[in-house]
Scaffold this active site. Sequence first.
Site, short mmCIF file in Angstrom:
data_model
loop_
_atom_site.label_atom_id
_atom_site.label_comp_id
_atom_site.label_asym_id
_atom_site.label_seq_id
_atom_site.Cartn_x
_atom_site.Cartn_y
_atom_site.Cartn_z
N GLU A 10 -48.37 -28.27 -21.82
CA GLU A 10 -47.66 -28.68 -23.04
C GLU A 10 -47.46 -30.19 -23.14
O GLU A 10 -47.34 -30.75 -24.23
CB GLU A 10 -46.31 -27.98 -23.16
CG GLU A 10 -46.39 -26.49 -23.44
CD GLU A 10 -46.49 -25.64 -22.18
OE1 GLU A 10 -46.74 -26.21 -21.09
OE2 GLU A 10 -46.33 -24.41 -22.29
N PHE A 53 -34.34 -15.01 -19.43
CA PHE A 53 -35.67 -15.36 -18.94
C PHE A 53 -36.30 -16.42 -19.86
O PHE A 53 -36.30 -16.27 -21.08
CB PHE A 53 -36.57 -14.12 -18.90
CG PHE A 53 -37.99 -14.43 -18.50
CD1 PHE A 53 -38.28 -14.90 -17.23
CD2 PHE A 53 -39.02 -14.28 -19.41
CE1 PHE A 53 -39.59 -15.20 -16.86
CE2 PHE A 53 -40.33 -14.58 -19.05
CZ PHE A 53 -40.60 -15.05 -17.78
N GLN A 54 -36.79 -17.47 -19.26
CA GLN A 54 -37.41 -18.61 -19.98
C GLN A 54 -36.46 -19.23 -21.00
O GLN A 54 -36.86 -19.58 -22.12
CB GLN A 54 -38.74 -18.19 -20.63
CG GLN A 54 -39.81 -17.90 -19.57
CD GLN A 54 -41.22 -17.86 -20.11
OE1 GLN A 54 -41.45 -17.45 -21.25
NE2 GLN A 54 -42.18 -18.27 -19.29
N LYS A 96 -36.34 -16.38 -30.94
CA LYS A 96 -37.35 -15.32 -31.14
C LYS A 96 -36.95 -14.37 -32.26
O LYS A 96 -37.81 -13.92 -33.04
CB LYS A 96 -37.55 -14.55 -29.82
CG LYS A 96 -38.68 -13.52 -29.89
CD LYS A 96 -38.92 -12.91 -28.51
CE LYS A 96 -39.85 -11.71 -28.57
NZ LYS A 96 -41.23 -12.02 -28.88
N MET A 140 -51.75 -51.29 -10.81
CA MET A 140 -50.62 -52.15 -11.21
C MET A 140 -49.52 -52.12 -10.15
O MET A 140 -48.89 -53.14 -9.86
CB MET A 140 -50.08 -51.72 -12.57
CG MET A 140 -49.18 -52.74 -13.22
SD MET A 140 -49.96 -54.36 -13.42
CE MET A 140 -50.56 -54.25 -15.10
#
Lengths: 165, 573
Positions: free
Chosen positions: B52, B114-115, B164, B481
């Site tokens: 993501e 959950f999640q 949801k 760098m």
Amino acid sequence: MKRILAILLENEPGALSRIVGLFSQRAYNIDSLTVGTTDDQTLSRITITTHGDDRVVEQITKQVNKLVDVLKVLDLTEMQHIERELLLVKVYARDEQSRAAVTRVCDVFQGSIIDMGKQSYTLQMVSGKDKIESFLDMLRHETDLIEVVRSGTVGIGRGDKALRS
Amino acid sequence: MNEQYNGSQLVVKALQALDVKYIFGYPGGSVLDLYDALFQQSEIEHILVRHEQAATHMADGFARSTGEVGVVLATSGPGATNCVTGIATAYMDSIPMVVLSGQVPSNLIGDDAFQETDIVGCSRPIVKHSFNCRHAEEIPTVLAKAFFLAKSGRPGPVVVELPKDILNPAQFFDFKMPENIEMRTYNPNVKGHPKQIKKAVSAILGAKKLVVYSGGGIVLSNTSLQLTQLVESLNAPCTNTLMGLGGLSGTHPNFLGMLGMHGTLEANKAMANADVILALGARFDDRVTNNVQKFCPDATIVHVDVDPTSISKTVKAHIPVVGCLATVLEQLQSAIDASKDRIDRSAQEDWWYQITKWREQNCLSFDASGEKIKPQEVIRKVYDITNGEAYVCSDVGQHQMFAAQHYPFKNPRQWINSGGLGTMGFGLPAAMGVKVAFPSSEVICVTGDGSIQMNIQELSTCLQYGLNVKIVSLNNRSLGMVRQWQDMLYGGRHASSYMESLPDFVKLAEAYGHVGIKVDTRDQLDEALERAFSINDRLVFLDICVDESEHVYPMHIKLGSVDEMWLKKGVKA
């Protein structure tokens, strides 16, 4: 330097935490914070007391103003204003002598006794910060404090000018 | 009866109404209904990433190159938290982006379901605004507001959380897109205050040593032509920030090069010696100012920005002008044209004479006489072979600065890089986002062996969607760098800056179905570039072995003034 900011903002979930988050992210200290809805139920008003030099306060004010939920910000310290704080304090009042002393202090400071227990009085006072602190000092001198609750400052500008949508 | 839609369909309908053509995302439990709704239409294409974070960078690259809002879709919990780096990157560079994040059903919110994560809370410090969408009926309005906020005023990322249950396929509602978005609390300034414009014009026309310092705002506000007109009408020297490159063409005679930490000597000298600085859509980043206490002590600073918090944040502006650049530049130009005052041309001639002297030091020169390939020469060859026309998306590190210094960008939106946050791993997905927007243009990802490994899994996405970007990796077997700073500031102690056990990038590219080309020596370089740039139907990964000891110069001397610089190893300006 102490500053009192009055903030008018949308009464939305998360709006308050955006303000608080902004202070903590930038390491600005909040000395006190009060919040409640206004006569318009869709708007909340926050009073924040903070401190900092002009540059810091200018940044704070601008950053608060930039938040999408915020309608208006006013630095009350820059104008004639009234500030008040609510104090609730529970003190020991076990015997006649201490009850008399507490009542006397309360009278002098124009506080009020709003509850009593077998061994305690609960007092209320609405005033500015200095007077509340003197009141607490005087009570401490007469008896022991059990519990202190302070609301934090609320403020409003003097005269006809108003912070409205 | 009107046709009715479920929550997921409302999201899709609203996005269609907002002219969204692409969504970058990754499915998961809480957004499966939405994915199903996307599947059943063809107006919006969903690009499936492999992580993501890459979705946010792709949307970001898409937004930077097109000026449109980049759209991301992620599931709740880990999907959403994976977006955080990309959101922060977009926030720092003021990129319009809308991130749609799934959320567990409303009745489970706050139960550590959950999640579940509080993504609105997690992202609060790094968004322009966020919305908890709680009812399906409000989806079109919330999305319309999110897009409006993302692209208006100072642009930025907006997060929309969709539980949801409101995406439920079994409940139906009317679809009504708001015609106008009005938010009583949100009214960005457009027009500069006339008094401030007057003051600004008088300072500009009274200047003997004027410098125009323009930032990312010029690119974001599409005012490159207006800037060019202003610079030409004043014959003013102009410098662009890292984010503003292309704002004034890199080949324009009035262009001094980039300013700041790795800016040119002439740009930084001009800033330090200016009597008036006209700052346009730039925010005086610490990578520009060096020591703020020593910053341009004699200059009157005119600062134009749409965001009042940017003004006088680090450097006190003497003449602040809050407003949209397009409008303010128009105001400035017409006031300058109408003014009886004229800029002092003979003083300006002296000023240009002085600047030419600084330019003659040729601060970007480098020694290419050794055996090893210099990273600068690779960038210059890439410039030549692409006629300076390519989109160049960089990762973060030495290669980023070499690209900024040695590829003169003709146009705004041609240079795509993570300026504010400095996000390694940005380059490849950002280039992919640009390629999605401009499939027939040459899109290059300039990267290094460190940066490319941070989102290398996206080579798989490139194959799936035929995103044939050119990856030019300046491989120095180290975090260049970091290593440079360790050389200069830490006594040459290379703590963890050495990349041990690098993969074989050619085989890796091939494993993902692409073309890999390795370049070890200078005599292979031209031919390899020719070959790479002749391939247009495949992604090409050029793994170019460059001199690991090369430093980026010029470079600010730590805590010095803006023009105190190292020109070469051990050589001060």
